[in-house]
Design a protein around this motif. Structure first.
Motif, PDB file in Angstrom:
ATOM      1  N   VAL A 118       0.728  -1.282   0.117  1.00 34.08           N
ATOM      2  CA  VAL A 118      -0.096  -0.094  -0.072  1.00 34.08           C
ATOM      3  C   VAL A 118       0.985   1.385  -0.155  1.00 34.08           C
ATOM      4  CG1 VAL A 118      -1.711   1.279   1.085  1.00 34.08           C
ATOM      5  CG2 VAL A 118      -1.973  -1.210   1.042  1.00 34.08           C
ATOM      6  N   GLU A 119       0.445   2.097  -0.821  1.00 31.08           N
ATOM      7  CA  GLU A 119       1.170   3.331  -0.997  1.00 31.08           C
ATOM      8  C   GLU A 119       0.121   4.486  -0.714  1.00 31.08           C
ATOM      9  OE1 GLU A 119       5.309   3.732  -3.261  1.00 31.08           O
ATOM     10  OE2 GLU A 119       3.392   3.554  -4.448  1.00 31.08           O
ATOM     11  N   VAL A 120       0.173   5.530   0.002  1.00 27.52           N
ATOM     12  CA  VAL A 120      -0.622   6.543   0.119  1.00 27.52           C
ATOM     13  C   VAL A 120      -0.086   8.190   0.018  1.00 27.52           C
ATOM     14  CG1 VAL A 120      -2.484   5.601   1.912  1.00 27.52           C
ATOM     15  CG2 VAL A 120      -0.358   6.718   2.732  1.00 27.52           C
ATOM     16  N   PHE A 121      -0.742   8.879  -0.855  1.00 29.41           N
ATOM     17  CA  PHE A 121      -0.129  10.253  -1.091  1.00 29.41           C
ATOM     18  C   PHE A 121      -1.130  11.211  -0.794  1.00 29.41           C
ATOM     19  CE2 PHE A 121       0.608   6.801  -4.050  1.00 29.41           C
ATOM     20  CZ  PHE A 121       1.999   7.021  -4.434  1.00 29.41           C
ATOM     21  N   LEU A 122      -0.169  12.484  -0.456  1.00 25.89           N
ATOM     22  CA  LEU A 122      -1.044  13.701   0.126  1.00 25.89           C
ATOM     23  C   LEU A 122      -0.817  14.771  -0.705  1.00 25.89           C
ATOM     24  CD1 LEU A 122      -3.351  14.887   1.951  1.00 25.89           C
ATOM     25  CD2 LEU A 122      -1.172  15.456   3.545  1.00 25.89           C
ATOM     26  N   ASP A 123      -1.760  15.125  -1.646  1.00 24.85           N
ATOM     27  CA  ASP A 123      -1.228  16.695  -2.716  1.00 24.85           C
ATOM     28  C   ASP A 123      -2.078  17.604  -1.917  1.00 24.85           C
ATOM     29  OD1 ASP A 123      -1.038  18.447  -4.427  1.00 24.85           O
ATOM     30  OD2 ASP A 123      -2.756  17.560  -5.787  1.00 24.85           O
ATOM     31  N   ASP A 124      -1.405  18.625  -1.230  1.00 23.49           N
ATOM     32  CA  ASP A 124      -1.990  19.491  -0.351  1.00 23.49           C
ATOM     33  C   ASP A 124      -1.683  20.912  -1.244  1.00 23.49           C
ATOM     34  OD1 ASP A 124      -3.007  21.637   1.405  1.00 23.49           O
ATOM     35  OD2 ASP A 124      -1.640  20.786   2.811  1.00 23.49           O
ATOM     36  N   THR A 125      -2.519  21.163  -2.341  1.00 25.94           N
ATOM     37  CA  THR A 125      -2.320  22.366  -3.282  1.00 25.94           C
ATOM     38  C   THR A 125      -3.584  23.439  -2.853  1.00 25.94           C
ATOM     39  OG1 THR A 125      -1.623  21.034  -5.198  1.00 25.94           O
ATOM     40  CG2 THR A 125      -2.992  22.926  -5.672  1.00 25.94           C
ATOM     41  N   PRO A 126      -3.087  24.536  -2.775  1.00 29.94           N
ATOM     42  CA  PRO A 126      -3.887  25.669  -2.288  1.00 29.94           C
ATOM     43  C   PRO A 126      -5.383  25.357  -3.124  1.00 29.94           C
ATOM     44  CG  PRO A 126      -1.919  26.504  -2.837  1.00 29.94           C
ATOM     45  CD  PRO A 126      -1.596  25.203  -3.165  1.00 29.94           C
ATOM     46  N   GLY A 127      -6.575  25.350  -2.447  1.00 31.82           N
ATOM     47  CA  GLY A 127      -7.821  25.566  -2.762  1.00 31.82           C
ATOM     48  C   GLY A 127      -8.279  24.042  -2.846  1.00 31.82           C
TER      49      GLY A 127
ATOM     50  N   LEU B 165      -9.553   7.697  -4.168  1.00 35.75           N
ATOM     51  CA  LEU B 165      -9.309   9.111  -4.553  1.00 35.75           C
ATOM     52  C   LEU B 165     -10.281  10.254  -3.885  1.00 35.75           C
ATOM     53  CD1 LEU B 165      -7.926  11.517  -6.146  1.00 35.75           C
ATOM     54  CD2 LEU B 165      -9.395  11.103  -7.910  1.00 35.75           C
ATOM     55  N   ILE B 166      -9.649  10.918  -2.914  1.00 39.93           N
ATOM     56  CA  ILE B 166     -10.504  11.534  -1.819  1.00 39.93           C
ATOM     57  C   ILE B 166     -10.036  13.100  -1.855  1.00 39.93           C
ATOM     58  CG2 ILE B 166     -10.864  12.186   0.579  1.00 39.93           C
ATOM     59  CD1 ILE B 166      -9.432   9.450   1.132  1.00 39.93           C
ATOM     60  N   ILE B 167     -11.089  14.016  -2.256  1.00 40.33           N
ATOM     61  CA  ILE B 167     -10.963  15.378  -2.664  1.00 40.33           C
ATOM     62  C   ILE B 167     -11.762  16.209  -1.756  1.00 40.33           C
ATOM     63  CG2 ILE B 167     -11.383  17.079  -4.483  1.00 40.33           C
ATOM     64  CD1 ILE B 167     -11.106  14.827  -6.301  1.00 40.33           C
ATOM     65  N   HIS B 168     -11.212  17.300  -1.218  1.00 39.25           N
ATOM     66  CA  HIS B 168     -11.407  18.136  -0.204  1.00 39.25           C
ATOM     67  C   HIS B 168     -11.160  19.436  -0.943  1.00 39.25           C
ATOM     68  CE1 HIS B 168     -12.122  15.821   3.763  1.00 39.25           C
ATOM     69  NE2 HIS B 168     -12.932  15.346   2.749  1.00 39.25           N
ATOM     70  N   ARG B 169     -12.235  20.386  -0.998  1.00 42.31           N
ATOM     71  CA  ARG B 169     -11.969  21.599  -1.528  1.00 42.31           C
ATOM     72  C   ARG B 169     -12.405  22.672  -0.449  1.00 42.31           C
ATOM     73  NH1 ARG B 169     -14.229  21.527  -7.745  1.00 42.31           N
ATOM     74  NH2 ARG B 169     -12.436  20.303  -8.775  1.00 42.31           N
ATOM     75  N   ASP B 170     -11.643  23.683  -0.531  1.00 44.80           N
ATOM     76  CA  ASP B 170     -11.810  24.905   0.313  1.00 44.80           C
ATOM     77  C   ASP B 170     -13.426  25.384   0.181  1.00 44.80           C
ATOM     78  OD1 ASP B 170      -9.212  24.798   0.896  1.00 44.80           O
ATOM     79  OD2 ASP B 170      -8.755  26.986  -0.151  1.00 44.80           O
ATOM     80  N   GLU B 171     -14.104  25.270  -1.028  1.00 43.56           N
ATOM     81  CA  GLU B 171     -15.495  25.759  -1.195  1.00 43.56           C
ATOM     82  C   GLU B 171     -16.374  24.731  -0.621  1.00 43.56           C
ATOM     83  OE1 GLU B 171     -16.455  23.993  -5.573  1.00 43.56           O
ATOM     84  OE2 GLU B 171     -15.455  25.737  -5.352  1.00 43.56           O
TER      85      GLU B 171
ATOM     86  N   GLU C 152     -11.065  31.546 -15.448  1.00 46.83           N
ATOM     87  CA  GLU C 152     -10.072  30.693 -14.607  1.00 46.83           C
ATOM     88  C   GLU C 152      -9.109  31.626 -13.995  1.00 46.83           C
ATOM     89  OE1 GLU C 152     -10.351  27.560 -18.322  1.00 46.83           O
ATOM     90  OE2 GLU C 152      -8.659  28.690 -17.967  1.00 46.83           O
ATOM     91  N   ALA C 153      -8.814  32.643 -14.296  1.00 51.55           N
ATOM     92  CA  ALA C 153      -7.795  33.647 -13.790  1.00 51.55           C
ATOM     93  C   ALA C 153      -8.501  34.157 -12.252  1.00 51.55           C
ATOM     94  CB  ALA C 153      -7.368  34.679 -14.411  1.00 51.55           C
ATOM     95  N   ALA C 154      -9.980  34.462 -12.277  1.00 50.60           N
ATOM     96  CA  ALA C 154     -10.344  34.981 -11.339  1.00 50.60           C
ATOM     97  C   ALA C 154     -10.560  34.029 -10.105  1.00 50.60           C
ATOM     98  CB  ALA C 154     -11.978  35.273 -11.475  1.00 50.60           C
ATOM     99  N   LEU C 155     -10.661  32.813 -10.216  1.00 49.73           N
ATOM    100  CA  LEU C 155     -10.489  31.729  -9.294  1.00 49.73           C
ATOM    101  C   LEU C 155      -9.166  31.448  -8.876  1.00 49.73           C
ATOM    102  CD1 LEU C 155     -13.399  29.234 -10.413  1.00 49.73           C
ATOM    103  CD2 LEU C 155     -13.492  31.039  -8.676  1.00 49.73           C
TER     104      LEU C 155
END
Length: 343
Positions: A5-14, A29-35, A310-313
């Motif tokens: 098993v391998e687990v990866f955490l991608d903490d990108t702004p937003g 695949l788990i996704i959490h967004r700021d919104e 896209e730039a606005a977000l």
């Protein structure tokens, strides 16, 4: 979870993404967004107020203080009154235009509000693989992109097993078709059994990766003559889901089963009207820029050039990447054609 098993955490702004793989194949695949609305995430605890009791649906709708109304299923002995406050926990996230589904924990007090946030992405990964080290950085970004591509693909194949697997989610059910191309010189019966075994295990993995649930119909290879053996294989393939309910395999080789809904399906997370939403496109650009910044440490400055919507977000998120990150809004650039350039 057995196997390597391998687990990866991608903490990108937003947006934070968590990915788990077993033996080199993505399983979660788990996704959490700021919104995201915190009250709607799986496992969140809240005080809710009953707004409507619907006897015909054997349930009630609740105001959790934010987000769409939640649905509280009721059995025949349960009684709730309009206006009543209850403490609840989210057992299924919003999907298909519906709000979250909650389970009653007990009486509640005060205004509808969040009591305890749902487990974060890192917590969920640690629960999946308690003894595994979280991989971050460029490798995590790449894993998140690859897992997304596999979660959105309509087909999966294995030349070694002669398997061509198609998966489709309709309004009523999830349809899975296992096709088999026999190899010359191989025993036909053994080949069909191996194809069904591989097809069922991959179907279970991909359905979990996509966060699908509800009625599942699987078209197996063959005519169902080995139904007992196929049923055992199916139960083993979906053994990670204790709430799976299996029906008999028909004489036409169709397996029917039911899986619980828990998380918002990946395609609903990412798509809007058949294609990637503006938020998804903007976040993809932020993620790509972050990857370049991490891998090209000697480049003085890297910028995203993209369409204005896209730039606005993306603008406030790119600002969080530091002074080497820039943004250029380009009116002449069509949506979805954003790219990264130096300077």
């Amino acid at each position: 979870m057995s196997g390597a098993v391998e687990v990866f955490l991608d903490d990108t702004p937003g947006e934070i993404r968590g990915v788990a793989s077993r033996n080199g194949r993505y399983t979660h695949l788990i996704i959490h967004r700021d919104e995201d609305v915190p009250q709607c995430r799986l496992g969140a605890r809240a005080v809710g107020r009953v707004t409507d009791v619907i006897p015909g649906l054997r349930g009630a709708f609740m105001d959790l203080g934010a987000g769409p109304p939640a649905f509280l299923p009721l059995n025949r002995k349960d009684r709730v009154d309009q206006g009543e406050r209850l403490e609840v926990v989210v057992i299924a996230e919003p999907r298909a235009g519906k709000g979250p589904v909650v389970r009653r924990l007990g009486p509640g007090e005060g205004a509808p509000r969040l009591l305890q946030a749902a487990p974060g992405v890192a917590e969920r990964l640690q629960a999946l693989a308690p003894n595994s080290h979280l991989i971050e950085g460029v490798a995590a970004i790449d894993a998140a992109v690859e897992a997304e591509e596999e979660a959105l693909a309509a087909r999966w194949g294995s030349a070694a097993h002669g398997v061509d697997l198609a998966l489709e989610r309709t309004r009523a059910l999830v349809a899975v078709d296992i096709d088999y191309a026999p190899s010359p010189g191989r025993d036909a019966r053994q080949g069909r059994a191996a194809a069904n075994r591989e097809g069922l295990h991959q179907a279970a993995r991909l359905i979990s990766l996509r966060h699908w649930g509800g009625l599942v119909v699987i078209d197996l290879v063959g005519d169902g003559q080995d139904s007992e053996a196929q049923a055992r294989i199916a139960r083993a393939a979906f053994s990670h889901e204790p709430q799976a309910v299996f029906g008999p395999i028909s004489r036409f080789g169709l397996l029917q089963m039911s899986l619980p809904w828990r998380m918002t399906p990946i395609e609903e997370r990412l798509f809007d009207g058949g294609g990637p939403s503006v938020a998804t496109r903007a976040l993809a650009l932020v993620r790509a820029l972050r990857r370049r910044l991490l891998s090209e440490t000697t480049t003085p400055r890297l910028s995203v050039r993209c369409a204005p919507e896209e730039a606005a977000l993306a603008a406030p998120l790119i600002a969080r990447l530091g002074p080497r990150a820039g943004l250029r809004s380009d009116d002449a650039l069509p949506p979805g054609r954003g790219h990264i350039e130096e300077g």
